[in-house]
Scaffold this active site. Sequence first.
Site, PDB file in Angstrom:
ATOM      1  N   ASP A  20       0.861  -1.179   0.000  1.00  0.00           N
ATOM      2  CA  ASP A  20       0.000   0.000   0.000  1.00  0.00           C
ATOM      3  C   ASP A  20       0.899   1.230   0.000  1.00  0.00           C
ATOM      4  OD1 ASP A  20      -1.618   2.153   0.459  1.00  0.00           O
ATOM      5  OD2 ASP A  20      -2.732   1.245   2.117  1.00  0.00           O
ATOM      6  N   HIS A 135      -5.324  11.860  14.122  1.00  0.00           N
ATOM      7  CA  HIS A 135      -6.333  11.730  13.062  1.00  0.00           C
ATOM      8  C   HIS A 135      -7.502  10.835  13.459  1.00  0.00           C
ATOM      9  CE1 HIS A 135      -3.767  13.855  10.361  1.00  0.00           C
ATOM     10  NE2 HIS A 135      -2.818  12.935  10.384  1.00  0.00           N
ATOM     11  N   ASP A 172       2.389  19.095  14.133  1.00  0.00           N
ATOM     12  CA  ASP A 172       2.498  18.127  13.036  1.00  0.00           C
ATOM     13  C   ASP A 172       2.026  18.815  11.743  1.00  0.00           C
ATOM     14  OD1 ASP A 172       2.403  14.812  12.695  1.00  0.00           O
ATOM     15  OD2 ASP A 172       1.119  15.867  11.262  1.00  0.00           O
ATOM     16  N   HIS A 174       0.135  17.667   9.454  1.00  0.00           N
ATOM     17  CA  HIS A 174      -1.233  17.312   9.068  1.00  0.00           C
ATOM     18  C   HIS A 174      -2.236  17.886  10.072  1.00  0.00           C
ATOM     19  CE1 HIS A 174       1.311  14.084   7.313  1.00  0.00           C
ATOM     20  NE2 HIS A 174       0.480  14.215   6.288  1.00  0.00           N
ATOM     21  N   ASP A 265       6.987  15.882  10.973  1.00  0.00           N
ATOM     22  CA  ASP A 265       6.880  15.930   9.515  1.00  0.00           C
ATOM     23  C   ASP A 265       6.715  17.375   9.040  1.00  0.00           C
ATOM     24  OD1 ASP A 265       4.363  16.200  10.612  1.00  0.00           O
ATOM     25  OD2 ASP A 265       3.490  14.464   9.608  1.00  0.00           O
TER      26      ASP A 265
HETATM   27  C1  X5A Z   1       0.054  11.059  11.899  1.00  0.00           C
HETATM   28  C2  X5A Z   1       0.269  11.461  10.494  1.00  0.00           C
HETATM   29  C3  X5A Z   1      -0.343  11.179   8.171  1.00  0.00           C
HETATM   30  C4  X5A Z   1      -1.198  10.390   7.268  1.00  0.00           C
HETATM   31  C5  X5A Z   1      -0.838  10.703   5.836  1.00  0.00           C
HETATM   32  C6  X5A Z   1      -1.666   9.973   4.868  1.00  0.00           C
HETATM   33  N1  X5A Z   1      -0.503  10.832   9.559  1.00  0.00           N
HETATM   34  N2  X5A Z   1      -1.312  10.274   3.518  1.00  0.00           N
HETATM   35  O1  X5A Z   1       1.059  12.308  10.218  1.00  0.00           O
HETATM   36 ZN    ZN Z   2       1.610  14.253  10.209  1.00  0.00          ZN
END
Ligand code: X5A
Ligand code: ZN
Length: 670
Positions: A20, A135, A172, A174, A265
């Site tokens: 994946d 998330h 983060d 995201h 990230d």
């Molecule tokens: C915790 C986190 C990122 C998910 C990325 C999916 N998740 N493309 O950074």
């Molecule tokens: Zn992230």
Amino acid sequence: METALVYDEEMTRYKLLWLDPDCEIERPERLTASHEALVRSGLAARCVSIPVRQATDADILLIHSEEYLEAVKKTPYMTLEDLREFTLQYGAVYFHPNSYHCATLAVGAALQLVDGVMTGRVRNGIALVRPPGHHSMRSAASGFCVFNNVAIAAKYAQQKYGIQRVLIVDWDIHHGQGVQYAFEDDPSVLYLSWHRYEHQKFWPELRESDYDSVGKDKGAGFNINVPWNKVGMQNGDYLAVFCHVLLPVAYEFCPDLVLVCAGFDSAIGDPEGEMCATPEIFAHLTHLLMNLAGGKLCAVLEHPANIFQGGYNLTSLSQSVCVTVQTLLGYPAPRPADLQGPCQSALESIQCVRAAHRKYWSCFKHAAEAPPSDISTKRIKLEEKGREEKLQRGEGVESKDGVTWPEPQKCVPPPVRTAVVIPEDVASPEGCKRFSLSEHADSLSAEEDFDDDAVMSSLTALVGKMENNEICNGLALVGDISMAMAPVIRHATALKQRVLVVCVGGTGVLSHLPEDGTALAVHVSKEAPEEPQLKHYIPVRLKNGCGHTSGLAQATFGLLLPLAYEYDPALVLLARMPGTDGASDCAWQQLVGLLQGLARGRMLVLIQRDDKALVSPTSASLSGSPLPCLGRLPAPLAEDVEALERLRRRLQVDWLLLRTSAQKSGGEDN
Ligand code: X5A
Ligand code: ZN
């Protein structure tokens, strides 16, 4: 006061069992790399190691539904095929037979950290966990997350320790939509997240990740989203959000506990985030949060990505994790490399966020309107075009090869943190070293009077020791503050080093300032001149003086800190001028604390000899003790806010970090 490290190798024991491409970056090495970096650098050994535990059902049910918990509980017994199918109902996540076990440990690690901090066993700490959490939602896994570690931790802290307000900072890259959903209508949890957004083109591509999702019902104003609509954000963009959005709101909110969704990230070199902030920025993000909530800060790892950048590049990640822990431990923060002003796109986001929250926070009362929407619209189209062209030419927009950044300065803490130059009859404050005049000034003996000449030669000697990394910061009681400043400024100037001079209270224009820009003076006071006359002397006038904490706070976050960061001094000289417009002890301590983020913590504080009562609160702050809170700040005076705003507008021509809104013309990026 110590720092906790919560970690267990067991959390590395699950992985992707099928192909994946979306999930292959989520690997056990993400966690081992972070932990090994801390072990190798010797930082792990300086922390108090706290064991993980398994979260109970009751813990998990604080945020998740019973149906979801029951479903996840079945995954250890599923066949590979069943696991794949189970996974398919969620987005960007996978399950392994050991996922559930690790997910309970990840939650348990966060809760152990909260226990350690709330009971006072440690001051702060970090939990290195896997799977991440931000998330995951009430009834769904998402983005590698199974249970929402930080959201559960917030609820748990409120329930078990009866605390009222929790601040969650999600740095983060995201959006932690799970955290947003969990507390959307809850005014007791303030959630701030910045995230790569690109006008909803970046995962999780949600409408509700934009700046106008401010929270619902009673929780309106307690959800703050800062969308990044472009990649390549730098240190200046991140710091601008802290100065102009997060800090003013966080201090007004006055949390009892700070939780950080600590994903790395958002650092340079990460192939997902594609941002350009360098690792040492995390020292500053951490430092700026460390005096909220009496120092009670729990960082919980989210996504420590960027390890598979054309092979196995661990540098950015290890550096980021290490500077964060160093800062938690009280080490001086490295100076942020190559600090530039925020870009137009970041300013646009900041302006939108401040406008959207104007009605909820008194610190934003006078914030500018949201920019006319055509600025964004125009740019999004241009950007789309570039993207398509690139893709047609076969250059993946994802390719980020050859990203480099300078190694963060090594910031080894000096053997002495705080030295004091005070008369014999004033007791040496706890944890400080008395800096003896006789040892350092040739012509003096220990018996000699504590006169100004003697003090001045010891100050020069003390600054020399700061340069040599023998002493980090210092405090001196002096007869005449402006007279004491002169030799220190001269000394630093001679070495071609920039000095930031901050004067709190008092009257009169400072003399002895060199005109070549090797000193920048900011003078916050009731009596400060209304107009700046010299480029490097910035008077900040507060109608009711520094005794009005809200005004001082506003001046500190919106003016002083951005100026200081952009100026990037090698030394901070902080002077408490005598007089009646005195800041409260708490406000003064916070100021001393915040300014230690500059100049690798090299700071000399000068206090008028009669103000002996200030020695103890000042030295507590200099030696890194957790600071008392300012309490819930009332609205600053409209007059002060307006004056500060006028000053900010005037100065933002030269000082880019002071900007809080996008330029009207053009709109193309700088
Ligand atoms: C915790 C986190 C990122 C998910 C990325 C999916 N998740 N493309 O950074
Ligand atoms: Zn992230």
